[in-house]
Scaffold this motif. Structure first.
Motif, PDB file in Angstrom:
ATOM      1  N   MET A  12       0.875  -0.871  -0.270  1.00 40.72           N
ATOM      2  CA  MET A  12       0.140  -0.228   0.170  1.00 40.72           C
ATOM      3  C   MET A  12       0.994   0.834   0.222  1.00 40.72           C
ATOM      4  SD  MET A  12      -2.746   1.318   3.209  1.00 40.72           S
ATOM      5  CE  MET A  12      -4.554  -0.005   2.495  1.00 40.72           C
TER       6      MET A  12
ATOM      7  N   LEU B 215       2.236   4.620   0.591  1.00 43.42           N
ATOM      8  CA  LEU B 215       2.443   5.673   1.268  1.00 43.42           C
ATOM      9  C   LEU B 215       2.899   7.368   0.334  1.00 43.42           C
ATOM     10  CD1 LEU B 215       2.887   4.722   4.598  1.00 43.42           C
ATOM     11  CD2 LEU B 215       0.683   5.114   3.486  1.00 43.42           C
TER      12      LEU B 215
ATOM     13  N   VAL C 191      -1.497  10.995   6.187  1.00 45.44           N
ATOM     14  CA  VAL C 191      -2.083   9.424   6.027  1.00 45.44           C
ATOM     15  C   VAL C 191      -3.630   9.718   6.582  1.00 45.44           C
ATOM     16  CG1 VAL C 191      -2.600   6.857   7.126  1.00 45.44           C
ATOM     17  CG2 VAL C 191      -0.933   7.969   6.465  1.00 45.44           C
TER      18      VAL C 191
ATOM     19  N   GLU D   2      -6.125   7.988   6.937  1.00 44.89           N
ATOM     20  CA  GLU D   2      -7.309   7.129   7.735  1.00 44.89           C
ATOM     21  C   GLU D   2      -6.716   6.529   8.575  1.00 44.89           C
ATOM     22  OE1 GLU D   2      -7.782   3.248   5.814  1.00 44.89           O
ATOM     23  OE2 GLU D   2      -6.456   4.059   3.906  1.00 44.89           O
TER      24      GLU D   2
ATOM     25  N   LEU E 245      -4.537   4.203  11.476  1.00 44.30           N
ATOM     26  CA  LEU E 245      -2.767   4.095  10.777  1.00 44.30           C
ATOM     27  C   LEU E 245      -3.431   2.522  11.662  1.00 44.30           C
ATOM     28  CD1 LEU E 245      -0.162   3.803   9.914  1.00 44.30           C
ATOM     29  CD2 LEU E 245       0.593   5.209  11.597  1.00 44.30           C
TER      30      LEU E 245
ATOM     31  N   LEU F  52      -4.294  -0.580   9.379  1.00 49.67           N
ATOM     32  CA  LEU F  52      -3.452  -0.531   7.817  1.00 49.67           C
ATOM     33  C   LEU F  52      -2.495  -1.576   8.614  1.00 49.67           C
ATOM     34  CD1 LEU F  52      -3.509   2.957   6.223  1.00 49.67           C
ATOM     35  CD2 LEU F  52      -4.845   0.089   5.988  1.00 49.67           C
TER      36      LEU F  52
ATOM     37  N   LEU G   7      -3.479  -7.017   3.824  1.00 47.23           N
ATOM     38  CA  LEU G   7      -3.613  -5.770   3.135  1.00 47.23           C
ATOM     39  C   LEU G   7      -4.620  -6.598   2.221  1.00 47.23           C
ATOM     40  CD1 LEU G   7      -0.566  -3.871   2.762  1.00 47.23           C
ATOM     41  CD2 LEU G   7      -2.650  -3.327   4.469  1.00 47.23           C
TER      42      LEU G   7
ATOM     43  N   ARG H 215      -6.410  -2.258  -1.985  1.00 47.30           N
ATOM     44  CA  ARG H 215      -6.901  -0.759  -1.484  1.00 47.30           C
ATOM     45  C   ARG H 215      -5.985   0.659  -1.642  1.00 47.30           C
ATOM     46  NH1 ARG H 215      -7.384   2.243   1.986  1.00 47.30           N
ATOM     47  NH2 ARG H 215      -8.245   1.494   4.278  1.00 47.30           N
ATOM     48  N   GLY H 216      -6.121   1.416  -2.528  1.00 45.35           N
ATOM     49  CA  GLY H 216      -4.639   2.546  -1.811  1.00 45.35           C
ATOM     50  C   GLY H 216      -5.400   3.217  -0.821  1.00 45.35           C
ATOM     51  N   CYS H 217      -4.318   4.050  -0.018  1.00 40.88           N
ATOM     52  CA  CYS H 217      -4.312   4.251   1.145  1.00 40.88           C
ATOM     53  C   CYS H 217      -4.785   5.711   1.244  1.00 40.88           C
ATOM     54  CB  CYS H 217      -3.187   4.650   2.064  1.00 40.88           C
ATOM     55  SG  CYS H 217      -3.632   5.470   3.525  1.00 40.88           S
TER      56      CYS H 217
ATOM     57  N   LEU I 144      -5.427   9.362   1.483  1.00 42.98           N
ATOM     58  CA  LEU I 144      -4.258  10.455   1.998  1.00 42.98           C
ATOM     59  C   LEU I 144      -4.858  11.800   1.697  1.00 42.98           C
ATOM     60  CD1 LEU I 144      -1.476   9.449  -0.089  1.00 42.98           C
ATOM     61  CD2 LEU I 144      -1.479   8.978   2.566  1.00 42.98           C
TER      62      LEU I 144
END
Ligand code: AMP
Ligand code: GLY
Length: 427
Positions: A207, A209, A302, A304, A306, A309, A318, A321-323, A325
Protein backbone atom coordinates in the motif's frame (compact mmCIF):
# COMPACT_ATOMS: atom_id res chain seq x y z
CA UNK A 1 -5.88 -2.19 21.46
CA UNK A 2 -2.60 -2.15 23.39
CA UNK A 3 0.30 -1.07 21.17
CA UNK A 4 4.04 -1.05 21.86
CA UNK A 5 6.13 1.41 19.82
CA UNK A 6 9.87 0.68 19.82
CA UNK A 7 12.27 3.61 19.47
CA UNK A 8 12.71 7.08 20.89
CA UNK A 9 13.29 9.57 18.09
CA UNK A 10 11.13 12.05 16.18
CA UNK A 11 10.06 9.28 13.77
CA UNK A 12 8.66 7.30 16.69
CA UNK A 13 7.08 10.44 18.14
CA UNK A 14 5.29 10.91 14.80
CA UNK A 15 4.10 7.28 14.97
CA UNK A 16 2.92 7.76 18.57
CA UNK A 17 1.20 11.02 17.63
CA UNK A 18 -0.66 9.35 14.74
CA UNK A 19 -1.65 6.32 16.85
CA UNK A 20 -2.66 8.55 19.78
CA UNK A 21 -5.59 9.84 17.70
CA UNK A 22 -6.79 6.22 17.58
CA UNK A 23 -6.02 5.02 21.13
CA UNK A 24 -6.17 6.51 24.62
CA UNK A 25 -2.88 7.15 26.42
CA UNK A 26 -3.21 4.00 28.56
CA UNK A 27 -3.14 1.83 25.43
CA UNK A 28 0.13 3.17 24.02
CA UNK A 29 3.51 2.10 25.40
CA UNK A 30 6.84 3.36 24.04
CA UNK A 31 10.24 1.79 24.60
CA UNK A 32 12.15 3.86 25.41
CA UNK A 33 10.15 6.81 24.06
CA UNK A 34 11.03 10.44 24.77
CA UNK A 35 9.48 13.43 26.59
CA UNK A 36 7.33 14.29 23.55
CA UNK A 37 5.97 10.76 23.36
CA UNK A 38 5.33 10.81 27.12
CA UNK A 39 2.49 13.27 26.48
CA UNK A 40 0.53 10.64 24.56
CA UNK A 41 1.95 7.31 25.78
CA UNK A 42 3.58 5.51 28.69
CA UNK A 43 7.37 5.44 28.23
CA UNK A 44 9.30 2.47 29.57
CA UNK A 45 13.07 2.30 29.47
CA UNK A 46 14.33 -0.61 27.40
CA UNK A 47 17.17 -1.45 25.07
CA UNK A 48 15.68 -1.30 21.56
CA UNK A 49 18.59 -3.37 20.21
CA UNK A 50 17.67 -6.43 22.32
CA UNK A 51 14.90 -8.61 20.79
CA UNK A 52 14.51 -10.71 23.94
CA UNK A 53 14.07 -7.67 26.17
CA UNK A 54 11.49 -6.21 23.77
CA UNK A 55 9.60 -9.51 23.62
CA UNK A 56 9.51 -9.76 27.41
CA UNK A 57 8.27 -6.18 27.60
CA UNK A 58 5.50 -6.92 25.07
CA UNK A 59 4.53 -9.98 27.13
CA UNK A 60 4.49 -7.98 30.34
CA UNK A 61 2.43 -5.19 28.77
CA UNK A 62 0.21 -7.65 26.87
CA UNK A 63 0.87 -5.61 23.70
CA UNK A 64 -1.43 -6.78 20.91
CA UNK A 65 0.67 -5.05 18.26
CA UNK A 66 4.32 -3.97 18.33
CA UNK A 67 5.56 -1.37 15.84
CA UNK A 68 9.31 -1.03 15.30
CA UNK A 69 10.75 2.39 14.42
CA UNK A 70 14.51 1.89 13.88
CA UNK A 71 16.43 -0.65 11.79
CA UNK A 72 18.69 -2.15 14.48
CA UNK A 73 16.02 -4.21 16.32
CA UNK A 74 14.85 -5.58 12.95
CA UNK A 75 18.38 -6.45 11.85
CA UNK A 76 18.82 -8.15 15.23
CA UNK A 77 15.79 -10.38 14.65
CA UNK A 78 13.05 -8.83 16.80
CA UNK A 79 10.35 -9.91 14.30
CA UNK A 80 11.57 -13.52 14.46
CA UNK A 81 11.46 -13.49 18.28
CA UNK A 82 7.89 -12.13 18.30
CA UNK A 83 6.80 -14.65 15.65
CA UNK A 84 8.18 -17.57 17.67
CA UNK A 85 6.44 -16.21 20.76
CA UNK A 86 3.14 -15.69 18.93
CA UNK A 87 2.95 -11.89 19.29
CA UNK A 88 1.94 -9.62 16.44
CA UNK A 89 4.68 -7.28 15.20
CA UNK A 90 4.83 -4.91 12.25
CA UNK A 91 8.27 -5.20 10.66
CA UNK A 92 10.40 -7.61 8.60
CA UNK A 93 12.21 -10.72 9.82
CA UNK A 94 15.98 -10.65 10.22
CA UNK A 95 16.39 -12.38 6.85
CA UNK A 96 14.07 -9.89 5.11
CA UNK A 97 15.72 -6.95 6.90
CA UNK A 98 18.93 -7.79 5.01
CA UNK A 99 17.51 -5.55 2.27
CA UNK A 100 18.85 -2.78 4.52
CA UNK A 101 21.37 -4.47 6.80
CA UNK A 102 23.45 -5.87 3.91
CA UNK A 103 23.90 -3.78 0.80
CA UNK A 104 25.65 -6.77 -0.83
CA UNK A 105 22.54 -8.88 -0.17
CA UNK A 106 20.29 -6.14 -1.58
CA UNK A 107 22.41 -5.80 -4.74
CA UNK A 108 22.54 -9.57 -5.34
CA UNK A 109 18.79 -9.78 -4.74
CA UNK A 110 18.10 -6.99 -7.24
CA UNK A 111 20.39 -8.58 -9.83
CA UNK A 112 18.61 -11.93 -9.39
CA UNK A 113 15.17 -10.42 -9.80
CA UNK A 114 15.87 -7.86 -12.53
CA UNK A 115 15.22 -4.78 -10.34
CA UNK A 116 16.76 -1.60 -11.78
CA UNK A 117 19.75 -0.32 -9.78
CA UNK A 118 23.31 0.90 -10.31
CA UNK A 119 25.84 -1.55 -11.78
CA UNK A 120 28.15 -2.81 -9.06
CA UNK A 121 30.88 -5.15 -7.90
CA UNK A 122 31.13 -6.69 -4.45
CA UNK A 123 34.51 -7.33 -2.79
CA UNK A 124 35.97 -8.50 0.51
CA UNK A 125 39.67 -8.30 -0.49
CA UNK A 126 41.40 -4.99 -1.14
CA UNK A 127 43.33 -6.43 -4.09
CA UNK A 128 40.16 -7.50 -5.90
CA UNK A 129 38.46 -4.19 -5.12
CA UNK A 130 41.42 -2.16 -6.40
CA UNK A 131 41.56 -4.27 -9.57
CA UNK A 132 37.85 -3.61 -10.11
CA UNK A 133 38.46 0.13 -9.81
CA UNK A 134 41.46 0.00 -12.13
CA UNK A 135 39.49 -1.88 -14.78
CA UNK A 136 37.56 1.40 -15.17
CA UNK A 137 34.32 -0.53 -15.78
CA UNK A 138 32.30 1.61 -13.36
CA UNK A 139 33.79 5.01 -14.36
CA UNK A 140 34.13 8.11 -12.16
CA UNK A 141 32.76 9.40 -9.92
CA UNK A 142 32.31 5.99 -8.32
CA UNK A 143 30.39 5.14 -5.16
CA UNK A 144 31.98 3.00 -2.42
CA UNK A 145 29.63 1.57 0.20
CA UNK A 146 30.20 -0.39 3.38
CA UNK A 147 27.99 -3.49 3.26
CA UNK A 148 26.50 -3.25 6.75
CA UNK A 149 24.65 -0.71 8.89
CA UNK A 150 26.80 2.40 9.35
CA UNK A 151 24.21 4.98 10.46
CA UNK A 152 24.26 6.74 7.10
CA UNK A 153 28.04 7.22 7.14
CA UNK A 154 29.16 4.23 5.08
CA UNK A 155 28.74 5.76 1.61
CA UNK A 156 31.61 7.57 -0.08
CA UNK A 157 31.22 9.24 -3.46
CA UNK A 158 34.74 9.25 -4.87
CA UNK A 159 35.38 11.73 -7.69
CA UNK A 160 38.65 10.11 -8.82
CA UNK A 161 40.79 6.99 -8.51
CA UNK A 162 42.92 8.34 -5.64
CA UNK A 163 39.94 9.00 -3.38
CA UNK A 164 38.25 5.73 -4.44
CA UNK A 165 41.37 3.71 -3.60
CA UNK A 166 41.66 5.50 -0.27
CA UNK A 167 38.02 4.65 0.55
CA UNK A 168 38.66 0.99 -0.29
CA UNK A 169 41.73 0.94 1.98
CA UNK A 170 39.84 2.63 4.82
CA UNK A 171 37.12 0.00 4.69
CA UNK A 172 38.97 -3.21 3.83
CA UNK A 173 42.42 -2.56 5.34
CA UNK A 174 41.98 -0.01 8.16
CA UNK A 175 38.51 -1.41 9.02
CA UNK A 176 37.14 2.05 9.68
CA UNK A 177 33.57 0.71 9.73
CA UNK A 178 34.47 -2.52 11.52
CA UNK A 179 32.50 -5.56 10.41
CA UNK A 180 30.02 -3.34 8.53
CA UNK A 181 32.83 -2.45 6.10
CA UNK A 182 34.40 -5.92 5.76
CA UNK A 183 32.53 -6.26 2.47
CA UNK A 184 32.31 -3.32 0.08
CA UNK A 185 29.95 -2.54 -2.77
CA UNK A 186 31.57 -0.52 -5.56
CA UNK A 187 28.84 1.10 -7.55
CA UNK A 188 28.31 3.09 -10.72
CA UNK A 189 27.36 6.71 -9.94
CA UNK A 190 23.79 7.41 -11.02
CA UNK A 191 22.75 10.81 -12.35
CA UNK A 192 19.33 12.24 -11.63
CA UNK A 193 17.04 13.47 -8.90
CA UNK A 194 16.44 11.59 -5.66
CA UNK A 195 13.12 10.73 -4.04
CA UNK A 196 12.06 8.37 -1.25
CA UNK A 197 9.12 6.03 -1.81
CA UNK A 198 7.30 4.38 1.12
CA UNK A 199 4.87 1.48 1.20
CA UNK A 200 3.26 -0.69 3.85
CA UNK A 201 3.79 -4.32 2.87
CA UNK A 202 2.08 -7.54 4.02
CA UNK A 203 4.39 -10.11 2.41
CA UNK A 204 2.50 -10.06 -0.90
CA UNK A 205 0.85 -6.70 -1.38
CA UNK A 206 1.98 -3.09 -0.96
CA UNK A 207 0.00 0.00 0.00
CA UNK A 208 1.82 3.09 -1.23
CA UNK A 209 2.22 6.07 1.09
CA UNK A 210 3.24 9.58 -0.02
CA UNK A 211 6.77 9.96 -1.34
CA UNK A 212 9.15 12.40 0.29
CA UNK A 213 12.52 14.04 -0.11
CA UNK A 214 14.99 14.53 2.68
CA UNK A 215 17.91 16.94 3.02
CA UNK A 216 20.90 14.91 4.13
CA UNK A 217 23.69 17.50 4.29
CA UNK A 218 24.25 19.60 7.38
CA UNK A 219 24.25 23.02 5.72
CA UNK A 220 22.22 25.03 3.21
CA UNK A 221 22.52 24.25 -0.51
CA UNK A 222 23.52 20.66 0.31
CA UNK A 223 26.90 21.64 1.71
CA UNK A 224 28.75 20.08 4.62
CA UNK A 225 28.81 16.56 5.99
CA UNK A 226 26.05 13.97 5.62
CA UNK A 227 23.66 13.74 8.56
CA UNK A 228 20.75 11.50 9.47
CA UNK A 229 18.58 14.15 7.76
CA UNK A 230 18.12 17.89 8.41
CA UNK A 231 14.59 18.14 7.07
CA UNK A 232 12.12 16.65 4.63
CA UNK A 233 9.05 17.48 2.62
CA UNK A 234 6.12 15.51 1.23
CA UNK A 235 4.39 14.75 -1.01
CA UNK A 236 7.26 15.39 -3.40
CA UNK A 237 6.16 16.81 -6.77
CA UNK A 238 8.91 14.66 -8.31
CA UNK A 239 6.80 11.57 -7.78
CA UNK A 240 4.38 12.01 -10.66
CA UNK A 241 1.66 9.41 -11.26
CA UNK A 242 3.68 8.06 -14.16
CA UNK A 243 6.87 7.63 -12.11
CA UNK A 244 4.94 6.15 -9.19
CA UNK A 245 3.38 3.55 -11.49
CA UNK A 246 6.85 2.60 -12.76
CA UNK A 247 8.25 2.38 -9.21
CA UNK A 248 5.41 0.07 -8.22
CA UNK A 249 5.57 -2.21 -11.27
CA UNK A 250 9.35 -2.21 -11.84
CA UNK A 251 10.57 -2.18 -8.21
CA UNK A 252 8.02 -2.68 -5.43
CA UNK A 253 6.08 -5.59 -6.94
CA UNK A 254 9.24 -7.46 -8.04
CA UNK A 255 10.73 -6.93 -4.54
CA UNK A 256 7.67 -8.47 -2.89
CA UNK A 257 7.49 -11.33 -5.40
CA UNK A 258 11.24 -11.94 -5.18
CA UNK A 259 11.39 -11.91 -1.39
CA UNK A 260 8.42 -14.29 -1.21
CA UNK A 261 9.94 -16.58 -3.84
CA UNK A 262 13.22 -16.62 -1.91
CA UNK A 263 11.37 -17.68 1.24
CA UNK A 264 11.51 -14.32 3.05
CA UNK A 265 8.17 -12.60 2.47
CA UNK A 266 8.56 -8.91 3.21
CA UNK A 267 6.33 -7.44 5.95
CA UNK A 268 6.77 -3.89 7.16
CA UNK A 269 7.58 -0.50 5.70
CA UNK A 270 9.53 -0.72 2.48
CA UNK A 271 11.46 2.51 1.97
CA UNK A 272 12.95 2.73 -1.51
CA UNK A 273 15.65 5.37 -1.94
CA UNK A 274 15.38 6.22 -5.63
CA UNK A 275 17.40 7.95 -8.28
CA UNK A 276 15.09 9.16 -11.04
CA UNK A 277 17.43 8.71 -14.00
CA UNK A 278 17.00 9.30 -17.72
CA UNK A 279 16.49 5.50 -17.97
CA UNK A 280 13.76 5.49 -15.33
CA UNK A 281 13.68 5.05 -11.56
CA UNK A 282 16.59 3.05 -10.08
CA UNK A 283 17.15 1.86 -6.53
CA UNK A 284 19.90 3.59 -4.54
CA UNK A 285 19.10 1.74 -1.36
CA UNK A 286 16.37 -0.02 0.56
CA UNK A 287 15.47 0.70 4.16
CA UNK A 288 13.20 -1.60 6.11
CA UNK A 289 11.44 1.07 8.22
CA UNK A 290 10.16 4.63 7.98
CA UNK A 291 12.73 7.33 7.29
CA UNK A 292 13.62 9.95 9.88
CA UNK A 293 12.79 12.84 9.23
CA UNK A 294 10.58 11.58 6.36
CA UNK A 295 8.09 9.89 8.71
CA UNK A 296 7.40 13.25 10.36
CA UNK A 297 6.01 14.61 7.05
CA UNK A 298 4.60 11.35 5.62
CA UNK A 299 2.52 10.10 8.58
CA UNK A 300 0.50 13.35 8.90
CA UNK A 301 -0.58 12.78 5.27
CA UNK A 302 -2.28 9.48 6.14
CA UNK A 303 -5.96 10.49 6.34
CA UNK A 304 -7.30 7.23 7.75
CA UNK A 305 -6.58 5.25 10.91
CA UNK A 306 -3.11 3.70 10.80
CA UNK A 307 -3.72 0.88 13.30
CA UNK A 308 -5.93 -1.27 11.04
CA UNK A 309 -3.40 -0.91 8.24
CA UNK A 310 -0.47 -1.97 10.42
CA UNK A 311 -2.45 -4.92 11.80
CA UNK A 312 -3.58 -6.00 8.33
CA UNK A 313 0.00 -5.76 7.02
CA UNK A 314 1.38 -7.72 9.98
CA UNK A 315 -1.29 -10.40 9.46
CA UNK A 316 -0.67 -10.65 5.70
CA UNK A 317 -4.07 -9.33 4.70
CA UNK A 318 -3.81 -5.84 3.20
CA UNK A 319 -6.79 -5.45 0.89
CA UNK A 320 -4.97 -4.14 -2.16
CA UNK A 321 -6.86 -0.82 -2.10
CA UNK A 322 -5.02 2.51 -1.94
CA UNK A 323 -4.45 4.44 1.29
CA UNK A 324 -6.68 7.46 1.96
CA UNK A 325 -4.28 10.40 1.86
CA UNK A 326 -4.18 14.15 2.33
CA UNK A 327 -2.45 16.12 -0.37
CA UNK A 328 -1.45 19.36 1.40
CA UNK A 329 2.30 20.01 1.43
CA UNK A 330 4.12 19.20 4.69
CA UNK A 331 7.62 20.53 5.45
CA UNK A 332 9.68 19.35 8.42
CA UNK A 333 12.67 21.29 9.72
CA UNK A 334 15.16 19.62 12.06
CA UNK A 335 16.52 21.67 14.97
CA UNK A 336 19.98 20.21 15.59
CA UNK A 337 22.67 20.78 18.17
CA UNK A 338 25.52 23.07 17.10
CA UNK A 339 28.34 20.90 15.74
CA UNK A 340 26.08 17.99 14.68
CA UNK A 341 26.90 15.55 13.04
CA UNK A 342 30.26 16.10 14.75
CA UNK A 343 30.71 16.54 18.49
CA UNK A 344 28.13 18.69 20.24
CA UNK A 345 27.00 19.65 23.73
CA UNK A 346 23.97 18.12 25.39
CA UNK A 347 21.96 19.07 28.46
CA UNK A 348 21.18 22.58 27.16
CA UNK A 349 17.81 24.05 28.21
CA UNK A 350 15.22 24.37 25.42
CA UNK A 351 12.51 27.03 25.45
CA UNK A 352 9.54 27.65 23.18
CA UNK A 353 8.52 24.06 22.37
CA UNK A 354 4.97 24.57 23.65
CA UNK A 355 4.59 27.93 21.93
CA UNK A 356 5.73 26.38 18.63
CA UNK A 357 3.46 23.36 19.01
CA UNK A 358 0.49 25.67 19.77
CA UNK A 359 0.71 27.28 16.32
CA UNK A 360 -2.05 26.29 13.95
CA UNK A 361 -1.03 23.68 11.36
CA UNK A 362 2.27 23.02 13.16
CA UNK A 363 3.50 19.80 14.77
CA UNK A 364 6.59 19.54 16.95
CA UNK A 365 8.17 16.10 17.30
CA UNK A 366 10.86 15.37 19.89
CA UNK A 367 13.99 13.51 18.79
CA UNK A 368 16.75 13.86 21.40
CA UNK A 369 15.33 15.64 24.41
CA UNK A 370 15.26 14.89 28.11
CA UNK A 371 12.96 16.07 30.88
CA UNK A 372 14.80 17.39 33.95
CA UNK A 373 13.58 19.22 37.07
CA UNK A 374 14.58 22.43 35.30
CA UNK A 375 12.59 21.61 32.16
CA UNK A 376 13.33 20.03 28.79
CA UNK A 377 17.00 19.91 27.73
CA UNK A 378 18.86 18.70 24.65
CA UNK A 379 20.07 15.10 24.67
CA UNK A 380 21.67 14.47 21.27
CA UNK A 381 22.37 15.70 17.75
CA UNK A 382 18.95 15.99 16.17
CA UNK A 383 16.81 17.54 18.90
CA UNK A 384 13.37 18.29 17.39
CA UNK A 385 11.51 18.24 14.07
CA UNK A 386 9.12 21.14 13.45
CA UNK A 387 6.51 20.40 10.77
CA UNK A 388 4.35 22.95 8.97
CA UNK A 389 1.32 22.07 6.89
CA UNK A 390 0.03 24.51 4.25
CA UNK A 391 -2.11 24.84 1.15
CA UNK A 392 1.13 25.35 -0.78
CA UNK A 393 4.77 24.47 -0.15
CA UNK A 394 5.48 28.18 0.34
CA UNK A 395 2.87 28.34 3.13
CA UNK A 396 4.11 25.11 4.74
CA UNK A 397 7.71 26.37 4.70
CA UNK A 398 6.71 29.70 6.26
CA UNK A 399 4.74 27.97 9.02
CA UNK A 400 7.52 25.52 9.85
CA UNK A 401 10.15 28.25 10.03
CA UNK A 402 7.94 30.68 11.98
CA UNK A 403 7.31 27.95 14.57
CA UNK A 404 10.97 26.85 14.65
CA UNK A 405 11.93 30.49 15.34
CA UNK A 406 10.02 30.29 18.63
CA UNK A 407 12.29 27.46 19.83
CA UNK A 408 15.64 28.32 21.38
CA UNK A 409 18.63 26.51 22.79
CA UNK A 410 22.31 27.39 22.81
CA UNK A 411 23.92 26.57 19.48
CA UNK A 412 20.66 25.50 17.80
CA UNK A 413 21.28 24.86 14.10
CA UNK A 414 18.64 24.67 11.40
CA UNK A 415 19.07 24.72 7.66
CA UNK A 416 17.27 27.69 6.18
CA UNK A 417 16.43 26.08 2.81
CA UNK A 418 14.36 23.03 3.76
CA UNK A 419 11.62 22.44 1.21
CA UNK A 420 12.77 25.22 -1.08
CA UNK A 421 13.44 22.82 -3.93
CA UNK A 422 9.76 21.82 -3.80
CA UNK A 423 8.86 25.37 -4.84
CA UNK A 424 10.60 25.01 -8.18
CA UNK A 425 9.38 21.44 -8.61
CA UNK A 426 5.79 22.42 -7.88
CA UNK A 427 5.90 25.46 -10.17
P1 AMP B 1 22.64 5.56 0.88
O1 AMP B 1 23.10 5.51 2.31
O2 AMP B 1 22.86 4.29 0.12
O3 AMP B 1 21.25 6.15 0.73
O4 AMP B 1 23.54 6.66 0.18
C1 AMP B 1 23.61 7.97 0.69
C2 AMP B 1 23.53 8.96 -0.45
O5 AMP B 1 24.60 8.74 -1.36
C3 AMP B 1 22.28 8.83 -1.30
O6 AMP B 1 21.19 9.52 -0.77
C4 AMP B 1 22.74 9.42 -2.60
O7 AMP B 1 22.70 10.85 -2.53
C5 AMP B 1 24.17 9.01 -2.68
N1 AMP B 1 24.34 7.80 -3.48
C6 AMP B 1 24.36 6.53 -3.05
N2 AMP B 1 24.52 5.67 -4.09
C7 AMP B 1 24.59 6.42 -5.20
C8 AMP B 1 24.76 6.12 -6.59
N3 AMP B 1 24.92 4.86 -7.03
N4 AMP B 1 24.80 7.14 -7.46
C9 AMP B 1 24.69 8.42 -7.03
N5 AMP B 1 24.53 8.78 -5.73
C10 AMP B 1 24.48 7.78 -4.82
N1 GLY C 1 16.44 10.03 6.37
C1 GLY C 1 17.10 8.87 5.93
C2 GLY C 1 16.84 7.66 6.71
O1 GLY C 1 15.98 7.60 7.55
O2 GLY C 1 17.52 6.67 6.44
Amino acid sequence: MKILIVGGGAREHALAWKLSAEHPKGQLVCAPGNPGMAAVATCISANPADPEELFQLAEHEAAELTVIGPEVPLANGVADRFASGGRLLFGPTQAAARLESSKAFAKAFMARHGIPTAECEIHTEASGALNALRSGRLGYPVVIKADGLAAGKGVIIAPDSASAEQAIREMLVDQRFGAAGATVVIEEHLEGEEASFFALCDGQRAMALPSAQDHKRAFDNDQGPNTGGMGAFAPTPRMTDEIRARVVSEIVEPVLAGMAADGHPYVGVLYVGLMLTADGPKVIEFNVRFGDPEAQVVLPLVAEDLTPLLVAAAQGRLSGRGCVLRTEPHVGVVAASGGYPGSHSIGLPITGIEAAAAQENVLVFHASTKRTDAGIVTAGGRVLTVVGRGATFAAAIDLAYAAAALIKFDGMHIRTDIGRMALTLAA
